[in-house]
Design an enzyme around this catalytic site. Structure first.
Site, short mmCIF file in Angstrom:
data_model
loop_
_atom_site.label_atom_id
_atom_site.label_comp_id
_atom_site.label_asym_id
_atom_site.label_seq_id
_atom_site.Cartn_x
_atom_site.Cartn_y
_atom_site.Cartn_z
N ASP A 210 -3.42 0.90 0.40
CA ASP A 210 -3.82 0.40 1.72
C ASP A 210 -5.23 0.87 2.06
OD1 ASP A 210 -2.91 -0.87 4.24
OD2 ASP A 210 -3.31 1.11 5.07
N GLU A 271 -6.20 -2.85 -1.86
CA GLU A 271 -6.51 -3.68 -0.70
C GLU A 271 -7.89 -3.24 -0.21
OE1 GLU A 271 -5.44 -4.63 3.92
OE2 GLU A 271 -5.68 -2.62 3.15
C1 GLC Z 1 -3.95 -2.63 6.01
C2 GLC Z 1 -2.56 -3.20 6.18
C3 GLC Z 1 -2.37 -3.53 7.61
C4 GLC Z 1 -2.51 -2.27 8.42
C5 GLC Z 1 -3.83 -1.57 8.13
C6 GLC Z 1 -3.82 -0.16 8.63
O1 GLC Z 1 -4.93 -3.54 6.29
O2 GLC Z 1 -2.36 -4.28 5.33
O3 GLC Z 1 -1.14 -4.15 7.86
O4 GLC Z 1 -2.45 -2.57 9.78
O5 GLC Z 1 -4.08 -1.49 6.75
O6 GLC Z 1 -3.01 0.64 7.82
#
Ligand code: GLC
Length: 549
Positions: A210, A271
């Site tokens: 994340d 991500e």
């Molecule tokens: C990422 C996740 C999202 C979350 C954010 C903070 O972007 O995919 O859902 O709100 O991180 O952890």
């Protein structure tokens, strides 16, 4: 092509399970491990190689579980560790790998570490795990700088010291209940190495990371220009104080060593909302992470030129570092593709890009989403499918305001509805309580007619989105062209057509133009998103897979 056992991710299809909305086994209105276990054969039969499960750790769920209170346990709403172990072994027996979500940028404010930090004094080792600073101005009443939270409002929150006096401020890129950890602290780094081992030892096959472009910060940087500081996606500021800093790569080199020490080696997918694609390629260099979501592709509108440019750029910059592309059309943060492509201009990568636009043409969106599925699933590399994408679910744009849970709604002072519209619990049956999601209700209301898109309504129905995905994924697993790492464009069908071939003998044609197009020479139509015209041409907003040998 010979491939080692641990290279499965190079062309895998990974199904994203947003566990809270997938299947509710205990009837409390929220999805859970028990529910997921009953659907593993559905996923095997769908034809995916792995599942990625969104955070299932103990959490106040202020941000859907991305606010982790304990990295080594399961939230009781979702189950327990024993059930998690059972799930992992059942999935493995069915040939499905299991990827979890790790959230290293921030913890929940309910985490023991944060509670200890609040109870300790400024300058203490407990505070040093997070980013605490004194405020500016008389009495430290002003935040240390103007940086803003991605969810709206300031990125600083003031605490009350244990003696009751107004105290220091802590930094949070996201919600106020998600304090950022300080990754310059070796204790933080070691803790996460240990967390990785904890789950890898349990048999987990990999992690989605994340906010992989967060973590390393330069807190000495000055105020940011207001508009730019409030971006999750690819801050356009060079040398941004908290996104995509070079220091993150050293962390991932250490993580990779841990993953490689397992047999088979474990996987990481990042991500990372960074731009341009060259910056993303840095995350997937040989000794770093294995793959990274291609958000550039996800954000591209349904126009041939834009999609082609995104595909070409990804393939070339990722190819240069030996990494596969990782295609994605949907996830739990962005608008459902049926809705996005159902707008005439098909723009808006996320709900939050288009808070103004509520209308979309569902039929058009479904038609394009079918074509987009065939296009995406035939590109070289890995692909992700977000739960419900295989059912053609649309974004629920009219959730009642009182049901909205995304912190974005509150933090934007009710100007942005947030991401709940793509998180509405799945319909499994045509009717019944919560359309087969669980024995009772569902934590987000399902709209009328949700059952028409249920698994039960599509199962075995020729021409349904579910059967299209099943057919495509079966071909993807069996056809030898799908393990090749290259593709070659076939030009000559006009500027609105994307056509390419992969060896041996596979061609994909997608027609994004307004007129039907004649297909190139072929032996057989393997799969088409809609029937061809009577004279064998490919209609508008459609895609087809062809065999040429
Ligand atoms: C990422 C996740 C999202 C979350 C954010 C903070 O972007 O995919 O859902 O709100 O991180 O952890």
């Amino acid at each position: 092509m010979t491939e080692s056992r641990s290279d499965w991710w190079r062309h895998a299809t990974i199904y994203q399970v947003y566990i809270r909305s997938f299947s509710d086994g205990n009837g409390d209105g929220e999805g859970d491990i028990a529910g997921l276990r009953t659907k593993l054969t559905y996923l095997r039969d769908l034809g995916v190689d792995a599942i990625w499960i969104n955070p299932w750790y103990p959490s106040p769920l202020n941000d859907g579980g991305y606010d982790v209170a304990n990295y080594r346990d399961i939230d009781p709403r979702f189950g327990d560790l024993a059930q998690a172990k059972e799930l992992i072994s059942e999935a493995h027996e069915l040939g499905l790998k299991v990827v979890l979500d790790i959230v290293p940028n921030h913890s929940s404010s309910e985490h023991e570490w944060f509670k200890a930090a609040l109870a300790a004094a400024p300058g203490s080792p407990e505070r040093a795990r997070y980013i605490f600073r004194d405020g500016k101005g008389p009495g430290g009443d002003l935040p240390p700088n103007n940086w803003r939270s991605v969810f709206g409002g300031p990125a600083w929150e003031r605490i009350t010291e244990p003696d009751g006096s107004p105290g220091q401020w802590y930094f949070h890129i996201f919600d106020v209940s998600q304090p950022d950890l300080d990754w310059s602290n070796p204790e933080v780094r070691d803790e996460f190495l240990d967390v990785l081992r904890f789950w890898f030892d349990m048999g987990v096959d990999g992690f989605r990371i994340d906010v992989a472009h967060g973590m390393v910060k330069d807190m000495t940087k000055p105020d940011l220009p207001y508009d730019e500081s409030n971006l999750l996606a690819s801050p356009k500021i060079a040398d941004h104080p908290f996104f995509d800093r070079d220091g993150v790569h050293e962390i991932y080199r250490g993580w990779r060593e841990i993953a490689d020490a397992y047999d088979p080696a474990r996987l990481f997918v990042a991500e990372a909302w960074v731009e341009p694609p060259e910056r993303l390629a840095r995350y997937v260099r040989d000794d770093e992470l294995h793959s990274a979501f291609n958000f550039d592709y996800l954000k591209a509108p349904w126009f041939a030129a834009e999609l082609r440019e995104s595909i070409e750029q990804s393939m070339s910059v990722l190819g240069a570092v030996g990494a596969p592309a990782t295609w994605v059309l949907e996830n739990h943060d962005v608008e459902r593709v049926v809705t996005r492509y159902g707008r005439p201009d098909s723009t808006g990568g996320t709900v939050r890009d288009r808070p103004d636009v509520r209308e979309f043409d569902r039929q058009l969106g479904v038609r394009r989403a079918r074509a987009a599925a065939l296009l995406m699933l035939s590109l070289p590399g890995g692909a992700y499918v977000y739960q419900g994408q295989e059912l053609g679910l649309h974004e629920v744009l009219d959730l009642p305001e009182e049901s909205l849970q995304d912190p974005v709604w509150e933090r934007s002072s009710h100007t942005e509805r947030g991401r709940d519209g793509c998180r509405v619990p799945l319909p499994w049956t045509v009717d019944g309580p919560s359309f087969g999601f669980g024995a009772n209700g569902s934590w987000l209301p399902q709209p009328d007619g949700w059952g028409e898109q249920a698994v039960q309504a599509q199962d075995g129905v020729a021409g349904s989105m579910l059967e299209l995905y099943r057919s495509a994924l079966a071909i993807r697993r069996e056809n030898p062209a799908f393990v090749s790492t290259t593709m070659t464009w076939d030009d000559g069908l006009g500027p609105d057509v994307l056509a390419f071939h992969r060896e041996p003998g596979f061609v994909c044609v997608a027609n994004l133009g307004t007129e039907p197009v004649a297909l190139p020479e072929h032996r057989e139509v393997i799969l088409a998103s809609v029937p061809l015209t009577d004279d064998g041409r490919l209609p508008t907003d459609a895609a087809v897979w062809l065999r040429t040998v």
